[in-house]
Enzyme design. Structure first.
Site, PDB file in Angstrom:
ATOM      1  N   SER A   4       0.831  -1.210   0.000  1.00  0.00           N
ATOM      2  CA  SER A   4       0.000   0.000   0.000  1.00  0.00           C
ATOM      3  C   SER A   4       0.865   1.261   0.000  1.00  0.00           C
ATOM      4  O   SER A   4       0.527   2.255  -0.652  1.00  0.00           O
ATOM      5  CB  SER A   4      -0.978   0.003   1.180  1.00  0.00           C
ATOM      6  N   ARG A   9      12.534  -8.274   5.052  1.00  0.00           N
ATOM      7  CA  ARG A   9      13.825  -8.967   5.143  1.00  0.00           C
ATOM      8  C   ARG A   9      14.817  -8.015   5.786  1.00  0.00           C
ATOM      9  O   ARG A   9      14.851  -6.836   5.463  1.00  0.00           O
ATOM     10  CB  ARG A   9      14.364  -9.346   3.747  1.00  0.00           C
ATOM     11  N   ILE A  10      15.632  -8.569   6.686  1.00  0.00           N
ATOM     12  CA  ILE A  10      16.727  -7.775   7.260  1.00  0.00           C
ATOM     13  C   ILE A  10      17.880  -7.827   6.264  1.00  0.00           C
ATOM     14  O   ILE A  10      18.275  -8.906   5.824  1.00  0.00           O
ATOM     15  CB  ILE A  10      17.170  -8.369   8.614  1.00  0.00           C
ATOM     16  N   HIS A  33       8.537   3.175   8.705  1.00  0.00           N
ATOM     17  CA  HIS A  33       8.319   2.312   9.859  1.00  0.00           C
ATOM     18  C   HIS A  33       7.118   2.832  10.646  1.00  0.00           C
ATOM     19  O   HIS A  33       7.014   4.035  10.892  1.00  0.00           O
ATOM     20  CB  HIS A  33       9.564   2.305  10.755  1.00  0.00           C
ATOM     21  N   THR A  91      20.168   1.936   7.735  1.00  0.00           N
ATOM     22  CA  THR A  91      21.534   1.667   8.173  1.00  0.00           C
ATOM     23  C   THR A  91      21.603   0.204   8.610  1.00  0.00           C
ATOM     24  O   THR A  91      20.564  -0.467   8.681  1.00  0.00           O
ATOM     25  CB  THR A  91      21.910   2.587   9.356  1.00  0.00           C
ATOM     26  N   ASP A 128      15.913  -0.309  12.031  1.00  0.00           N
ATOM     27  CA  ASP A 128      15.095   0.868  12.357  1.00  0.00           C
ATOM     28  C   ASP A 128      15.891   1.926  13.129  1.00  0.00           C
ATOM     29  O   ASP A 128      15.371   2.584  14.021  1.00  0.00           O
ATOM     30  CB  ASP A 128      13.845   0.455  13.165  1.00  0.00           C
TER      31      ASP A 128
END
Length: 198
Positions: free
Chosen positions: A17, A95-96, A113, A145, A149
Site C-alpha cells: 500500500s 527482510r533484514i 516504519h 543503516t 530501524d
C-alpha cells in the site's frame, strides 16, 4: 520522463500500500522521482500485480531459494543493475538486509516504519504502543543503516492514541499518515533536500 528525475526501485513483501502511494505521487509531472521497478522477496506479493498493472517493471526472488542472505542480496543486486535506481525505497519489505548491502546504498535507501522512532522498533508496533500506554503514536521515514530501524529520520507524522484503540484501529490511522509522508520524504531525498549525514 525528464533527466532530472531520480530513478527509484521499491522493495516489497506484501500488498504494497505504501508502494501504491509512491507510484501515485510519481505520476505528478513535477514529482522529482520516477518508479522504475518493484521487487518482491516472494512470488505471491500482491503489490507485484498492482505495479505491473501500472506498467512498471517487476521482479521477484523467493528468499527461501537462497541458503544465505548474501546469496539472496546478490540476486537482488542483479535485478537492480538492470533498473539502475538512484534510490531504493523499502515499502513493507520484511527482510533484514546485511550491513554490506545497506552500506553500499548508504544515503540512498529509505524505509517507512509504523512508529515514532526510536520508540517501538521491529514488529507489532501498534500493540507495543498500546502496551506502553503511549498517548501518541505515528510513523517515521528514515534512511536505512545496518541497525534495524536505527537510521536518521527524514520525516515523522503523529497520531493521537484514542480511548478504546486496538492495534487494528491504531494501524488504520497510522497508515493514512504513512501514505501521506512517504511520498513527501522520497521527494525530499530525490531533490537532495534530505541527505544522510551520520
Amino acid at each position: 520522463m525528464t533527466e532530472s528525475k531520480k530513478r527509484v526501485a521499491i522493495l516489497i513483501s506484501g500488498r504494497g500500500s505504501n508502494m501504491t502511494a509512491l507510484i501515485e505521487a510519481a505520476k505528478a509531472p513535477d514529482y522529482p522521482a520516477e518508479i522504475v521497478g518493484v521487487f518482491a522477496n516472494k512470488p505471491d506479493a500482491g503489490g507485484l500485480q498492482t505495479a505491473a498493472g501500472q506498467g512498471i517493471a517487476t521482479a521477484w526472488r523467493w528468499h527461501k531459494d537462497y541458503p544465505s542472505r548474501t546469496g539472496f542480496e546478490l540476486a537482488l543486486s542483479d535485478v537492480l543493475k538492470l533498473w539502475r535506481p538512484d534510490i531504493i525505497a523499502l515499502a513493507g519489505f520484511m527482510r533484514i538486509l546485511t550491513p554490506e548491502f545497506t552500506e553500499k546504498w548508504r544515503g540512498r535507501m529509505i524505509n517507512i516504519h509504523p512508529s515514532l522512532l526510536p520508540l517501538h522498533k521491529g514488529l507489532h508496533t501498534h500493540a507495543q504502543a498500546l502496551a506502553d500506554g503511549a498517548k501518541e503514536h505515528g510513523c517515521t521515514v528514515h534512511f536505512v543503516t545496518p541497525g534495524m530501524d536505527e537510521g536518521p529520520t527524514i520525516l515523522q507524522a503523529r497520531v493521537p492514541v484514542l480511548p478504546g484503540d486496538t492495534p487494528e484501529t491504531l494501524a488504520e490511522r497510522v497508515l493514512v499518515e504513512e501514505h501521506r509522508i512517504y511520498p513527501e520524504a522520497l521527494a525530499l531525498v530525490a531533490r537532495g533536500e534530505a541527505s544522510f549525514s551520520g
